[in-house]
Design a protein around this motif. Structure first.
Motif, PDB file in Angstrom:
ATOM      1  N   TYR A 183      -3.151  -7.199  -5.292  1.00  0.00           N
ATOM      2  CA  TYR A 183      -3.290  -5.762  -5.051  1.00  0.00           C
ATOM      3  C   TYR A 183      -2.198  -4.988  -5.800  1.00  0.00           C
ATOM      4  CZ  TYR A 183      -2.999  -1.328  -2.506  1.00  0.00           C
ATOM      5  OH  TYR A 183      -2.932   0.001  -2.192  1.00  0.00           O
ATOM      6  N   HIS A 207      -2.326  -2.355  -9.432  1.00  0.00           N
ATOM      7  CA  HIS A 207      -1.857  -0.977  -9.586  1.00  0.00           C
ATOM      8  C   HIS A 207      -0.673  -0.871 -10.549  1.00  0.00           C
ATOM      9  CE1 HIS A 207      -4.703   0.814  -6.856  1.00  0.00           C
ATOM     10  NE2 HIS A 207      -4.511  -0.196  -6.027  1.00  0.00           N
ATOM     11  N   GLN A 213       0.825  -1.199   0.000  1.00  0.00           N
ATOM     12  CA  GLN A 213       0.000   0.000   0.000  1.00  0.00           C
ATOM     13  C   GLN A 213       0.869   1.264   0.000  1.00  0.00           C
ATOM     14  OE1 GLN A 213      -3.872   1.225   2.514  1.00  0.00           O
ATOM     15  NE2 GLN A 213      -2.124   0.789   3.755  1.00  0.00           N
ATOM     16  N   ILE A 270      -6.660  -2.423   3.448  1.00  0.00           N
ATOM     17  CA  ILE A 270      -5.743  -1.831   2.472  1.00  0.00           C
ATOM     18  C   ILE A 270      -6.502  -0.882   1.541  1.00  0.00           C
ATOM     19  CG2 ILE A 270      -4.028  -2.386   0.685  1.00  0.00           C
ATOM     20  CD1 ILE A 270      -3.414  -3.545   3.448  1.00  0.00           C
ATOM     21  N   GLN A 271      -6.017   0.341   1.402  1.00  0.00           N
ATOM     22  CA  GLN A 271      -6.683   1.336   0.561  1.00  0.00           C
ATOM     23  C   GLN A 271      -6.092   1.312  -0.850  1.00  0.00           C
ATOM     24  OE1 GLN A 271      -8.920   2.642   2.379  1.00  0.00           O
ATOM     25  NE2 GLN A 271      -8.057   2.167   4.388  1.00  0.00           N
ATOM     26  N   ASP A 272      -6.963   1.515  -1.845  1.00  0.00           N
ATOM     27  CA  ASP A 272      -6.452   1.679  -3.202  1.00  0.00           C
ATOM     28  C   ASP A 272      -6.002   3.114  -3.450  1.00  0.00           C
ATOM     29  OD1 ASP A 272      -6.835  -0.897  -4.662  1.00  0.00           O
ATOM     30  OD2 ASP A 272      -8.861  -0.637  -3.891  1.00  0.00           O
ATOM     31  N   TYR A 273      -6.768   4.082  -2.918  1.00  0.00           N
ATOM     32  CA  TYR A 273      -6.432   5.485  -3.159  1.00  0.00           C
ATOM     33  C   TYR A 273      -6.565   6.305  -1.878  1.00  0.00           C
ATOM     34  CZ  TYR A 273      -6.479   4.065  -7.950  1.00  0.00           C
ATOM     35  OH  TYR A 273      -6.190   3.400  -9.107  1.00  0.00           O
TER      36      TYR A 273
END
Lengths: 370, 288
Positions: free
Chosen positions: A59, A63, A28, B41-44
């Protein structure tokens, strides 16, 4: 959110197999910093190069994939624009040499692999500048709106004209006639660079690997803005590591001496070695060091910090001070004192007004919001 | 600064915010999807920042950040919540390039979805609200996330953004629904955000196949008029409304042509929403 040490990011690049070990909590923060540093696609390519991309966390892969698509799109855009720009400009100027990111991509050099660039830099003959600007205007390239002071700055003192943006495609080009501002007194004789022109397979002009490296170093160390410092130093590391031949280093040294940028080359070698562990031949550094005895302390303080990612999750102690010193140093390099005072009195007033009334008082019209 | 986590399929947002009214609106619109638990968990990471200094007293403003980036000029503090919604739209449109994203509302009956790509002022959001509260499920009011491999729309359930006259209309129609506060005098006029009914939220992870593309136009006092569009017309219109058609390149082109190929495409001029609903259900959904 977890902090990320710059060391971890360097290690991940050097040993991409580490990508299998991180938890999503670590990813993250890593993804956030890499995105901010415009390095997502470059790291993704690096992880792909050892064939483990499919095995890393979903994850992170999600991205990274977005970054890869953006970089590929940009590569296509650069190739497309260059196809039109090269012949158009060379009708007016003997040469149209692509610099930095666009050159890396057009030369198909490993340093261009997954490299994100915000604009296309081109070096042209100063005498042809006005007619080129007019031609480009007919092709739909216009100056973004800037204030009178900035326009005057570009026209009188800089080494480039204000950026031109294509009105439909949005691509931005920076047309240069030298590699550092004229007002700095350090602008080299352009003919030194002209002899270093090489043609790519598609017929576009770029600089030789040595000249490419020197320009990359000048761009980084003859500057006041280190927002992309981490990425730019990685460019230098890749160039030096890929090219690393006796002939290359010899050419690099003599170009630096001829154009008066030995200090910038020394800084590039020194810090690439310190941060990225780049292999620099001993005699190269020794030779450069002899010329600049005892200047390292302040410079080291600055560059040990500003060449690391400037992201809140990552920045080292005293990085604000280092950034300020780098900013002052960069301005001092670019402008003589007399002009610097004038420059600051104009810019300073604006800064003061922004602090007082809010950041955006000088920003014109709003962007599209949906 | 307050730290909040907003868990919206398929993305998670970390939101930092120092404006109490924004939090109240978030709670009203998103309910249990909003939490203070920052361990997921953050994406943005996004941030809404009330501007300090003298600005706090004279026409106070709010700034939007996506991580360290500030894509827009500040807006008036009273528009903060709408700004956050638009900022979230921008964040997804700018980063999620592995989907082909169309500026369009998406509603579905079961797993059959219809796209409503249309410019502001076409009555798109009013249709969206009407259908969402009358037996359809909302996948999105603003953006269709089309997966290029499956040609399905991934739901990204968010509130419906209603403007000007539609605000009172919707409040009368759905008195029980959850509305945000009104943001006055934005670039779109007055706007309000309306949370879709629970059934849309419940199915927010279920993708749907595109079976129709309908370009609506609101024409007061007109009977429903239906124009069938040629594939070419429909493609051109759809491409016009794509956020990231350019970035998606060849994939984008192929995705849109396939979507058009498998859909019935219409332009409709309407004034009565019940007529629209009947047409959609009988002529598109039943035949798909």
């Amino acid at each position: 959110m977890l902090k990320v040490s710059p060391k971890l990011l360097v290690q991940l690049y050097q040993q991409p197999e580490l990508a299998l070990q991180y938890s999503d909590l670590q990813w993250q923060s890593i993804i956030l910093v890499l995105r901010h540093q415009q390095l997502l696609p470059r790291y993704a390519k690096r992880i792909m190069s050892i064939g483990i991309f499919e095995q890393i966390s979903t994850y992170a892969r999600h991205h990274f994939t977005n970054g890869l698509i953006l970089a590929e799109r940009q590569r296509q855009q650069i190739v497309f624009e260059a196809m039109k720009l090269s012949p158009d400009i060379r009708k007016r100027s003997e040469y149209a040499v692509y610099l930095k990111g666009a050159a890396y991509v057009l030369a198909d050099h490993p340093v261009g692999d997954g490299r994100i660039c915000s604009d296309i830099d081109i070096l042209v003959d100063k005498c042809a500048l006005q007619s080129i600007e007019q031609d480009l205007c007919f092709e739909g390239w216009f100056t973004e709106e800037i204030n009178d002071y900035d326009d005057k700055y570009y026209r009188e003192w800089a080494h480039e004209i204000p950026p031109l943006q294509h009105h439909l495609r949005g691509t931005v080009i920076d047309v240069h006639h030298n590699i550092v501002p004229l007002v700095s007194g350090k602008a080299p004789d352009v003919s030194i660079l002209i002899t270093e022109i090489r043609e790519t397979q598609a017929g576009h002009q770029v600089l030789s690997p040595a000249a490419m490296t020197l320009h990359s170093a000048v761009h980084l160390f003859f500057n006041e803005d280190y927002k992309n410092g981490f990425r730019d130093l990685l460019d230098l590391h890749i160039l030096m590591s890929v090219e690393n031949s006796e002939q290359y280093w010899k050419a690099l040294l003599s170009l630096a001496a001829e154009s008066g940028f030995e200090l910038e080359l020394l800084l590039a070698c020194r810090h690439a070695k310190r941060i990225w562990n780049t292999t620099v031949p001993n005699d190269v550094e020794k030779k450069l060091n002899l010329k600049f005895l005892d200047f390292h302390r302040v410079n080291d303080f600055i560059f040990e910090r500003v060449l690391l990612p400037q992201h809140p999750l990552c920045s080292p102690n005293y990085s604000a001070l280092a950034e300020f010193l780098a900013w002052a140093r960069g301005h001092h390099k670019k402008m003589p004192m007399r002009i610097l005072f004038y420059h600051f009195s104009v810019k300073g007033f604006r800064l003061f007004a922004e602090k007082l009334i809010g950041k955006h008082i000088f920003t014109k019209q709003n962007n599209m919001i949906r | 600064m307050e730290q909040l986590s907003l868990n919206l399929h398929p993305f998670r947002f970390g939101i930092e915010c120092n404006i109490p009214a924004v939090r109240t609106n978030l709670e009203k619109i998103y309910g249990s999807r909003l939490s203070e638990d920052m361990s997921s968990i953050q994406d943005y990471s996004i941030r809404l920042d009330g501007v300090g200094g003298m600005r706090r007293f004279i026409r106070p403003q709010v700034r939007f950040f996506c991580d360290q980036k500030e894509p827009f000029k500040p807006l008036n503090l009273g528009q903060a919540y709408a700004f956050l919604e638009w900022g979230m739209n921008w964040t997804i449109a700018a980063h999620e390039v592995q989907n082909v994203i169309i500026h369009s509302a998406v509603l579905a009956k079961g797993d059959k979805a219809i796209l409503f790509p249309a410019p502001p002022g076409s009555g798109k959001s009013t249709i969206t609200a009407y259908l969402a509260f009358n037996g359809w499920r909302l996948l999105s009011d603003e953006m269709a996330l089309i997966n290029p491999n499956t040609l399905e729309v991934t739901p990204f359930v968010r509130p419906i953004c209603l403007k000007n006259q539609s605000i009172d209309l919707a409040r009368n129609w759905f008195p029980e629904a959850h509305f945000s506060t009104i943001a006055k005098d934005t670039h779109k006029g007055d706007v309000i955000h309306l949370s879709p009914p629970e059934c849309s939220w419940e199915q927010s992870t279920v993708p749907a196949k595109i079976v129709g593309v309908v370009f609506p136009k609101y024409m007061p006092n007109n009977d429903l008029t239906i124009y069938q569009l040629s594939k070419l017309e429909a493609f051109a219109e759809l491409a016009n409304n794509a956020f990231n058609y350019g970035v998606a390149g060849k994939t984008g082109f192929e995705t849109l042509t396939k979507v058009i190929d498998q859909s019935s495409c219409f332009e409709i001029h309407h004034s009565q929403l019940s007529d629209v609903k009947e047409f959609l259900e009988q002529d598109i959904i039943q035949h798909a």
